[in-house]
Design a protein around this motif. Structure first.
Motif, PDB file in Angstrom:
ATOM      1  N   TYR A 298       0.848  -1.197   0.000  1.00 36.83           N
ATOM      2  CA  TYR A 298       0.000   0.000   0.000  1.00 36.83           C
ATOM      3  C   TYR A 298       0.879   1.241   0.000  1.00 36.83           C
ATOM      4  N   SER A 299       0.371   2.282  -0.623  1.00 41.59           N
ATOM      5  CA  SER A 299       1.117   3.535  -0.752  1.00 41.59           C
ATOM      6  C   SER A 299       0.505   4.593   0.158  1.00 41.59           C
ATOM      7  N   SER A 300       1.267   5.676   0.360  1.00 41.40           N
ATOM      8  CA  SER A 300       0.812   6.721   1.265  1.00 41.40           C
ATOM      9  C   SER A 300       0.950   8.097   0.629  1.00 41.40           C
ATOM     10  N   SER A 301       0.376   9.074   1.291  1.00 46.98           N
ATOM     11  CA  SER A 301       0.415  10.456   0.810  1.00 46.98           C
ATOM     12  C   SER A 301       1.796  11.077   1.004  1.00 46.98           C
ATOM     13  N   LYS A 302       2.698  10.392   1.678  1.00 44.65           N
ATOM     14  CA  LYS A 302       4.069  10.896   1.847  1.00 44.65           C
ATOM     15  C   LYS A 302       5.020  10.334   0.799  1.00 44.65           C
ATOM     16  N   GLY A 303       4.491   9.569  -0.156  1.00 43.39           N
ATOM     17  CA  GLY A 303       5.327   9.052  -1.229  1.00 43.39           C
ATOM     18  C   GLY A 303       6.022   7.755  -0.917  1.00 43.39           C
TER      19      GLY A 303
END
Length: 511
Positions: A298-303
């Motif tokens: 999974y990816s996040s808004s912080k890259g």
């Protein structure tokens, strides 16, 4: 080998750049036609064979397309599994069916309107000739079964078709009635009442009603509804390779579902802090590994991208691997964190590579190397000086999707002015193609003058227009329209074919 001959392997260079051509378009707009908001495509997905394509729109509809050229040419399944594209043939699809997947809802507990817009579509395993797929809006996931149903009608009744019986239901239920409206022994219905006139000898036999099969119709039936498990908007769903489970992700949690059980799910990732004021990042996308049923990313808004192993613990608070790129010193600005947010991630078919898309770039990650991406592709670097304008009109928050070719040698993603870009990612390749969602996909290249004129009039104009919004121009002199954006696209799993959405139109290309 005789005589000590030595076999020298020929050097293998990078693959040749592909030449893309227009294939088909569905729902093309005429000049000046106003597009309805509900008709804008919001999700695209090929199934594993590439024989079916599904799109979802903001009006909650799912439209299915079926491939026809393989049937026409009698191609075998072995041909379809080849990743090199057959010469002289390109994929052709036709409209198959559509159905209303989601309706607008209202959450009375939270006084919140829930849009019908389809966020994601994922195909499930086929069974008994039926198609299965998952679709989701912001809150509710639905499991659909689409299959051909034969329409059956009752015929050869003993009754006169022109005479209603009781409430008329029997007569109206049959469209084709046997021409013999009399009884087998010659008795006739009594015309003055709804009762039969039985002869003195009784009735030796009756015509039994017969069920006849007529034409077939495609029927979509909602098998299960997975609801009330997310407090925030669902941004991702992904099927597991075990064929039994899937995940759904929102801003702060990832839930694991069993396809057969809609009443409960298991929370496997929870990044919600005890105090919401301490929240620093949210989940933006999640996907299962294509072959390992215990692994997902999974990816996040912080890259960053986190790889987790479901075998470690029931609640995967700790990750097995973390993929993130270190900031260059002195490069931080107000927009750094916004444009670093990852909007989409995709595993390659072999599961070794993960492709991620942030606002400015595509990045290819090797899951065996967490020190940084193995390749970075600049999608629209010429927009960097315009980040302030993009922030003002909210374009900087657009979420572009990405995709990989079946052989893993190329990647693709969208941009503004209905453009999409295809990059080669094999070692040594410099392939980078820009195409436009139109019947002429090769965008016209305009040469920019090497030294722009610096006349007095142009200087005055520049001073007068200072602060006004000036057009954005790329390296080839093409101006960009931020109202038209190509957010959604998908690559055929076995061939060089791309389907992409420009507003309400579905464009397809092949190479």
């Amino acid at each position: 080998m005789n005589g000590g001959d030595e076999v020298v392997a020929a050097p293998v260079g990078p693959p040749q750049p592909l030449e893309w051509k227009f294939s088909q378009v569905f729902g093309e707009r005429t000049a000046g036609e106003e597009v309805q908001e509900v008709d804008i495509i919001s999700a695209i997905e090929f199934d594993k064979t590439g024989d079916h394509l599904a799109t979802g729109d903001r009006g909650g509809r799912v439209v299915l397309f079926e491939r026809t050229d393989t049937k026409d040419h009698g191609s075998s399944r072995r041909d379809l599994e080849r990743t090199d594209y057959p010469i002289g043939r390109h994929p052709e699809f036709r409209y198959k069916t559509e159905f209303q997947s989601h309706e607008p809802e209202f959450d009375y507990l939270k006084s919140l309107e829930i849009e019908e817009k389809i966020n994601k579509i994922r195909w499930c395993q086929r069974a008994n000739g039926a198609l299965f797929l998952l679709s989701t809006n912001d809150k509710t996931i639905k499991f659909w079964k689409v299959q051909e149903k034969k329409i059956k009608k009752i015929s050869c009744m003993n009754l006169d078709p022109l005479k209603a019986v009781g409430n008329g239901s029997v007569a109206s239920s049959s469209n084709s009635v046997c021409s013999k409206s009399y009884l087998a022994n010659g008795g006739y219905p009594d015309k003055s009442s709804n009762d039969f006139s039985f002869p003195p000898g009784g009735i030796p036999s009756l015509h039994l009603p017969m069920v006849t099969t007529h034409e077939t119709n495609l029927m979509a039936r909602c098998r299960r509804v997975y609801a009330h498990a997310h407090d925030y908007h669902i941004n991702s769903i992904s099927n597991n390779s075990d064929g039994e489970t899937f995940i759904s992700a929102d801003d702060l949690r990832i839930n694991l579902w069993n396809l057969e059980i809609s009443s409960q799910s298991f929370n496997i990732v929870d990044v919600k802090p005890a105090n919401m004021e301490d929240l620093t990042e949210v989940i933006t996308s999640a996907e299962f590994h294509p072959t390992h049923c215990n692994t997902l990313a999974y990816s996040s808004s912080k890259g960053s991208i986190r790889l987790i192993d479901l075998r470690q613990s029931a609640l995967c608070d700790s990750h097995a691997k973390l993929f993130e790129e270190q900031e260059a010193p002195g490069s931080r600005s107000f927009f750094t964190e916004i444009i670093a947010s990852i909007s989409d991630i995709k595993f390659g078919q072999d599961g070794r590579y993960i492709l991620s898309r942030d606002y400015m770039t595509l990045k290819l990650w090797d899951i065996n190397m967490d020190s940084g991406p193995v390749s970075t592709f600049q999608v629209h670097e010429y927009l960097r000086p315009k980040l302030c304008d993009l922030y003002e009109n909210d374009s900087i928050f657009d979420k572009f999707e990405c995709c990989l070719s079946g052989d893993g040698l190329r990647v693709a993603t969208g941009s503004y002015s209905n453009l999409f870009r295809v990059f080669g990612c094999a070692p040594g390749t410099t392939e980078a193609t820009t195409l436009e969602a139109s019947k002429n996909p090769m965008r016209r290249q305009v040469q920019t003058p090497s030294r722009p004129s610096r006349s007095l009039s142009s200087s005055i104009t520049r001073v007068v227009r200072r602060g006004a919004e000036s057009p954005v121009v790329d390296a080839n002199g093409n101006s960009f329209d931020f109202t038209t954006k190509l957010l959604h696209l998908a690559w055929h799993p076995t061939e060089h074919s791309i389907a992409c959405a420009a507003a309400n139109s579905l464009y397809m290309y092949y190479a």
